[in-house]
Every structure is written in C-alpha cells, then in structure tokens.
Design a protein around this motif. Structure first.
Motif, PDB file in Angstrom:
ATOM      1  N   ALA A   5     -36.289 -26.520 -60.286  1.00  0.00           N
ATOM      2  CA  ALA A   5     -34.956 -26.163 -59.727  1.00  0.00           C
ATOM      3  C   ALA A   5     -34.489 -26.838 -58.455  1.00  0.00           C
ATOM      4  O   ALA A   5     -33.676 -26.593 -57.841  1.00  0.00           O
ATOM      5  CB  ALA A   5     -34.613 -24.756 -59.854  1.00  0.00           C
ATOM      6  N   SER A   6     -35.316 -27.982 -58.158  1.00  0.00           N
ATOM      7  CA  SER A   6     -35.211 -28.383 -56.938  1.00  0.00           C
ATOM      8  C   SER A   6     -34.018 -29.382 -56.798  1.00  0.00           C
ATOM      9  O   SER A   6     -33.411 -29.562 -55.795  1.00  0.00           O
ATOM     10  CB  SER A   6     -36.425 -29.619 -57.065  1.00  0.00           C
ATOM     11  N   ALA A   7     -33.375 -29.657 -58.011  1.00  0.00           N
ATOM     12  CA  ALA A   7     -31.995 -30.195 -57.873  1.00  0.00           C
ATOM     13  C   ALA A   7     -30.981 -29.310 -57.210  1.00  0.00           C
ATOM     14  O   ALA A   7     -30.189 -29.819 -56.267  1.00  0.00           O
ATOM     15  CB  ALA A   7     -31.328 -30.883 -59.391  1.00  0.00           C
ATOM     16  N   LEU A   8     -31.085 -28.061 -57.442  1.00  0.00           N
ATOM     17  CA  LEU A   8     -30.142 -27.193 -56.606  1.00  0.00           C
ATOM     18  C   LEU A   8     -30.437 -27.043 -55.155  1.00  0.00           C
ATOM     19  O   LEU A   8     -29.477 -27.047 -54.410  1.00  0.00           O
ATOM     20  CB  LEU A   8     -30.450 -25.681 -57.302  1.00  0.00           C
ATOM     21  N   SER A   9     -31.754 -27.385 -54.920  1.00  0.00           N
ATOM     22  CA  SER A   9     -32.085 -27.322 -53.330  1.00  0.00           C
ATOM     23  C   SER A   9     -31.595 -28.436 -52.724  1.00  0.00           C
ATOM     24  O   SER A   9     -30.936 -28.696 -51.780  1.00  0.00           O
ATOM     25  CB  SER A   9     -33.732 -27.338 -53.161  1.00  0.00           C
ATOM     26  N   ARG A  10     -31.473 -29.484 -53.552  1.00  0.00           N
ATOM     27  CA  ARG A  10     -30.952 -30.783 -52.975  1.00  0.00           C
ATOM     28  C   ARG A  10     -29.282 -30.722 -52.724  1.00  0.00           C
ATOM     29  O   ARG A  10     -28.966 -31.163 -51.852  1.00  0.00           O
ATOM     30  CB  ARG A  10     -31.162 -32.176 -53.777  1.00  0.00           C
ATOM     31  N   GLN A  11     -28.560 -30.048 -53.826  1.00  0.00           N
ATOM     32  CA  GLN A  11     -27.375 -30.054 -53.407  1.00  0.00           C
ATOM     33  C   GLN A  11     -27.071 -29.043 -52.074  1.00  0.00           C
ATOM     34  O   GLN A  11     -26.127 -29.463 -51.248  1.00  0.00           O
ATOM     35  CB  GLN A  11     -26.943 -29.312 -54.629  1.00  0.00           C
ATOM     36  N   GLN A  12     -27.991 -28.121 -52.020  1.00  0.00           N
ATOM     37  CA  GLN A  12     -27.881 -27.195 -50.651  1.00  0.00           C
ATOM     38  C   GLN A  12     -28.220 -28.164 -49.641  1.00  0.00           C
ATOM     39  O   GLN A  12     -27.279 -27.916 -48.481  1.00  0.00           O
ATOM     40  CB  GLN A  12     -28.652 -25.784 -50.849  1.00  0.00           C
ATOM     41  N   ASP A  69     -30.206 -25.373 -41.952  1.00  0.00           N
ATOM     42  CA  ASP A  69     -30.635 -24.548 -43.300  1.00  0.00           C
ATOM     43  C   ASP A  69     -29.627 -24.245 -44.063  1.00  0.00           C
ATOM     44  O   ASP A  69     -28.550 -23.312 -43.292  1.00  0.00           O
ATOM     45  CB  ASP A  69     -31.657 -23.584 -42.771  1.00  0.00           C
ATOM     46  N   PHE A  70     -29.335 -24.600 -45.172  1.00  0.00           N
ATOM     47  CA  PHE A  70     -28.407 -24.129 -46.023  1.00  0.00           C
ATOM     48  C   PHE A  70     -28.158 -22.283 -45.941  1.00  0.00           C
ATOM     49  O   PHE A  70     -27.022 -21.846 -45.790  1.00  0.00           O
ATOM     50  CB  PHE A  70     -28.500 -24.432 -47.470  1.00  0.00           C
ATOM     51  N   GLY A 117     -30.453 -31.825 -43.379  1.00  0.00           N
ATOM     52  CA  GLY A 117     -30.228 -30.502 -44.060  1.00  0.00           C
ATOM     53  C   GLY A 117     -31.380 -30.143 -44.931  1.00  0.00           C
ATOM     54  O   GLY A 117     -31.975 -30.845 -45.584  1.00  0.00           O
ATOM     55  N   LEU A 118     -31.610 -28.797 -44.846  1.00  0.00           N
ATOM     56  CA  LEU A 118     -32.698 -28.282 -45.537  1.00  0.00           C
ATOM     57  C   LEU A 118     -31.952 -27.259 -46.639  1.00  0.00           C
ATOM     58  O   LEU A 118     -31.136 -26.263 -46.430  1.00  0.00           O
ATOM     59  CB  LEU A 118     -33.560 -27.402 -44.846  1.00  0.00           C
ATOM     60  N   GLY A 119     -32.339 -27.377 -47.943  1.00  0.00           N
ATOM     61  CA  GLY A 119     -31.918 -26.534 -49.077  1.00  0.00           C
ATOM     62  C   GLY A 119     -32.896 -25.160 -49.098  1.00  0.00           C
ATOM     63  O   GLY A 119     -33.688 -25.075 -48.244  1.00  0.00           O
ATOM     64  N   THR A 120     -32.661 -24.293 -49.924  1.00  0.00           N
ATOM     65  CA  THR A 120     -33.459 -23.194 -49.916  1.00  0.00           C
ATOM     66  C   THR A 120     -34.649 -23.309 -50.928  1.00  0.00           C
ATOM     67  O   THR A 120     -34.780 -24.410 -51.460  1.00  0.00           O
ATOM     68  CB  THR A 120     -32.670 -22.042 -50.704  1.00  0.00           C
ATOM     69  N   ALA A 121     -35.788 -22.569 -50.762  1.00  0.00           N
ATOM     70  CA  ALA A 121     -36.935 -22.815 -51.630  1.00  0.00           C
ATOM     71  C   ALA A 121     -36.659 -22.672 -53.150  1.00  0.00           C
ATOM     72  O   ALA A 121     -36.035 -21.563 -53.327  1.00  0.00           O
ATOM     73  CB  ALA A 121     -37.937 -21.996 -51.191  1.00  0.00           C
TER      74      ALA A 121
END
Length: 494
Positions: A364-371, A388-389, A355-359
C-alpha cells in the motif's frame, strides 16, 4: 629517499650559520642564479646557489631572504670569497627568522660539483620513486578488491610510512590506520576546516569523488622526505576509494536499477514486491514514503538523499523523476530521517523540502506516496524542511476532500488559465511564485527561468484571470484556487 639540507651540509662539510632550522627539508633539485629575484624560476624545494653579486646592502639581504622563504626553497647555498668574504649577517638573521637554512660554500667547493652530484642522485632517486609509486598503486588496487576502503587506507599508510584517515563529509571516520586519537582529531579539524589548533602541521586533505561536493575526505601526514610519493599515492587512493564507496556510480545503470526497484515495490503486485524485497535485503515491516524537491535546480538532490541513506545505513531505495526524489524509509527509521533532512536544510544549507506519508505495508506504499505529495506541497508553501501528512492541519485535509461542486466554486478564478494554457506553465509558475512568497529571484530560480520571463508570465496570469498579484486579497483567492485544484491531482506536488 631524497637528501636533506643537513645531508648536503655534512657531505660537503659546509658551515650552517643559521643553525638547526630547516636542515630536515628534502632537496628536489639544485638551481644557480645571480638574479636579485629568482623566484619566478623556482617551484619550491630547490637548493639555490648564489654568489650574491646583485646584493649590496642590508635591505637587499633582508628582502632577498624573505622572497626565497616565501618561494619555499629547501635552502640557500651562499658562495663566499669572491664577492662577499662571509655570509652577510643581515641575510643570516632574516633567513633564521623564517626558518630558511643557509649553507656557507667556501671557494674550494665548486658550484658545479654540488649540482652535478646532487642532480645525478636526484635523477636516480626519481627513478626509484617512480618504481615505488607503481608498486604502491598496484598494491592498493589489488587489496581494494578484497578489503575495500580499510584495505586501501592501510596499504597507503604502509607505503608512505605514515598514518592516514578516511572520513565522511561530516567527520565520521571510515578508516584510520596508524593514527592515534590526537591524529584523528587533527585530521577532522583539517578536513572540515574547524577552528582548532592542529598539532601536526603539514597535513594534506584529498577529496574523494566530486571535488565540489566530495563524498569523503582522505587525510594523510606526509613525511618530509616522501612528499611527492605521498601525493601521487594519495591521489590514486582517492580514485580507488571513490569506486569502493559507490561501486555502481558509473553511468546511469545504478540510477535505473534504483528507479526500477522503487517502481516495483510501489506497484501493489505482492509477488513482485516479495521478490524485489528479497533482492534488496529488506526486512518485513511498514515503510513511509518520503518525497523531496529542491528549491534550486543546481543542487544534486538525489545525490544528497543517497548520501543521507548511506549515513543512516538505510537501503538506497531512491529514485528521481521530474525534479522529485522518492525514498522508501523503514517506519522505525523515520525519526532519524526527519532529523537528518532538517539538519541538512537548517544547518548545511541544502535548499530542499520533504513530505512524509503515513506508515504503510509495501503493498500500500502508493497511498503513502500520495500523502507524501500532499505533505510536500504544504512544506513548500510554508517553507518547512519536513512536513508529515499525519500532522497536516484539519483545514487542509477538509479542502482536499471537498465535493466537486465546492472545489469548482473555489477554482473558478483560475479557469481561464486551464482553458488557455494546456501545458499548465502559467499555473505552475503562479504556484511557485506564491509558494516563494512572491520573491521574484527565488521563484525564477526554482522554475529555472529568468526573472523577466517570470514577470511576463505573471502579467499574462493577471490578464487572463483579472486578478492582481500585487493585492493580498487576490493572492489569497489565487492560492485557495490552487489548493483546490491540487486536491484533484495529489500526485503532482508542484
């Protein structure tokens, strides 16, 4: 240097009725035998001496030659004048057909003279070869400190007086010394098992690292007179190359360092992020978090991810926790990353989902990990290599953003599981079972349990919830409830 069959024929002035075939083979020892089948006592490379006392007819001679050729002896020395007046033509014909040299030994040449002289020379040669091996290992070890893989391969090629090629598991060349284009093509075909004609027979392939999943292949072309020397030096070279390719692989230090770096970069602490970024030589810019899970516990997914990072020349910011592998991917490298993971799953048989989060900025990479966690859950459910999220269906995003009352309504069928299963073993088993399309074997493998244990758990789920997993409508109800529950726990993709 070992004496060849031709050297022995010339030294003792022996006739060779089989012609030129096999005269360049090195002789590693001499052996006398009158057994009709001496092969159990042979190891290959011997000069076998015999009077042929047990050989009587054409069938015996032909079968004898075939057995010796298959045992890979260097040559056959056949004594004449005692039992046979000359080397039997049937023996000569079959030996010639298999490329086995036959030396005709007259009565005036004693077997003892041949064995005494040759074995004495071989013992001296063995001592000299041991010295060459020791010197070669020392030279490769010293150059490994300053010149790395290229230096190791170059020193090996020089010491064996031949060429050598080092490539990764996919055929990309790390180093090639003394090898022309045709040599490199042959080396790649030999290492990867490609169905193409290899123009240089006798190539030897050595795996670097794990023998089952080597991180590289070392291919050498041993000279006939230096086979044992080449084997010993190449085996030592693979050990040095393993360290050179992954110098921090020993113990768990490397894994802990990577995990700490990933945690620090995703901490949100700008000062810490800046310091760690400088240590890992990260360029400024956004990153995307990739979250991966393997469908089989037997697959070393973290090692695969690290290999992909090395192949794509990405920083090895990879950590593993609770069967999930996290990787930080620079945003401009995401397309190549997506392509690499997809190829690994679809062409190389790696049972993984990503699964890939957004850039996002590192802060703010914790948000990308949640995504990425939400995208991974979809990848598992839909059996897709990468999701991709940003490309998730609108319906799923809506489901994850329902108000608490609506989510409670959807999750009602599974409330008995939440009340009676504090460890959530049944809940996770149900999720995996439905994710694997009710495939008992795949789901039990994913959970690391026996399929009978999984059947017992599903029976317990049915007992607590009143749902029937054999009914499509009930499975849909259970899956929607699981999706709604998952919206409350985005960091837990499975």
């Amino acid at each position: 240097m070992l004496e060849t069959v031709g050297d022995v024929a010339q030294r003792f002035r022996l006739r060779v009725p089989t012609g030129e075939a096999g005269l360049t083979r090195p002789i590693r020892w001499t052996h006398l035998s009158e057994l009709i089948d001496p092969t159990p006592w042979l190891r290959g490379g011997e000069l076998l001496l015999t009077l042929g006392l047990q050989l009587h007819d054409a069938e015996d001679f032909a079968a004898y030659a075939v057995r010796l050729a298959q045992a890979h002896i260097a040559a056959l020395g056949f004594g004449i004048g005692t039992h046979h007046p000359s080397v039997p033509p049937q023996l000569v014909a079959e030996a010639t057909r298999h490329g086995l040299a036959v030396l005709e030994i007259p009565q005036g040449v004693a077997f003892q003279d041949i064995t005494y002289q040759l074995n004495a020379d071989l013992l001296r040669t063995g001592a000299a070869e041991s010295r060459l091996i020791a010197e070669g290992v020392s030279a490769m070890t010293q150059v490994a400190r300053s010149a790395g893989t290229q230096g190791i391969v170059a020193t090996l090629a020089h010491r064996i007086e031949s060429w050598a090629v080092l490539m990764d598991p996919h055929g990309t060349i790390h180093a090639a010394v003394g090898a022309a284009r045709v040599h490199v093509d042959d080396a790649r075909a030999a290492a990867l098992g490609q169905r193409s004609r290899i123009r240089h027979p006798g190539l030897t392939v050595y795996g670097v690292g794990d023998p089952v999943r080597p991180r590289a292949h070392l291919v050498v072309a041993p000279r006939p007179d230096r086979i044992s020397l080449t084997r010993e030096l190449a085996q030592h070279a693979t050990l040095l190359l393993d360290l050179a390719l992954n110098p921090l692989s020993g113990g768990n230090t490397w894994g802990l360092a990577r995990a700490d770096a990933v945690d620090a970069l995703m901490s949100g602490d700008s000062t810490l992020i800046e310091r760690v970024s400088a240590r890992w030589n990260l360029v400024a810019g956004d990153v995307t978090v990739a979250l991966l899970r393997s469908r089989s516990r037997a697959v070393p997914l973290e090692e695969n991810v690290l290999a992909w990072c090395a192949e794509l020349d990405l920083p090895p910011l990879v950590s593993e926790e609770s069967s999930l592998v996290t990787a930080l991917v620079p945003v401009d490298e995401v397309p190549r990353w997506r392509e690499r993971v997809t190829r690994a799953v679809e062409r190389e048989g790696v049972p993984a989902r990503c699964g890939l989060g957004t850039a996002q900025p590192l802060a703010a990479s914790a948000l990308s990990r949640q995504q990425a966690a939400q995208a991974l859950a979809v990848a598992v459910a839909d059996a897709k290599p990468v999701v991709d999220f940003a490309g998730l269906a609108t319906g799923r995003l809506i489901l994850q953003h329902l108000d608490p009352a609506a989510r409670t309504a959807l999750t009602t069928p599974l409330l008995p599981l939440l009340a009676g299963d504090t460890t959530r073993v049944l809940l996770r088993s149900l999720r995996v079972f439905l994710s694997e399309n009710t495939n008992w074997e795949a789901a039990s493998s994913q959970l690391g349990i026996h399929r009978h244990t999984l059947r017992q758990r599903m029976a317990r789920v049915e007992e607590l919830t009143g749902l029937s997993i054999s009914t499509t409508e009930d499975r849909v109800i259970a899956w929607l409830a699981l999706q709604a529950l998952h919206a409350d726990h985005p960091l837990d993709p499975g």
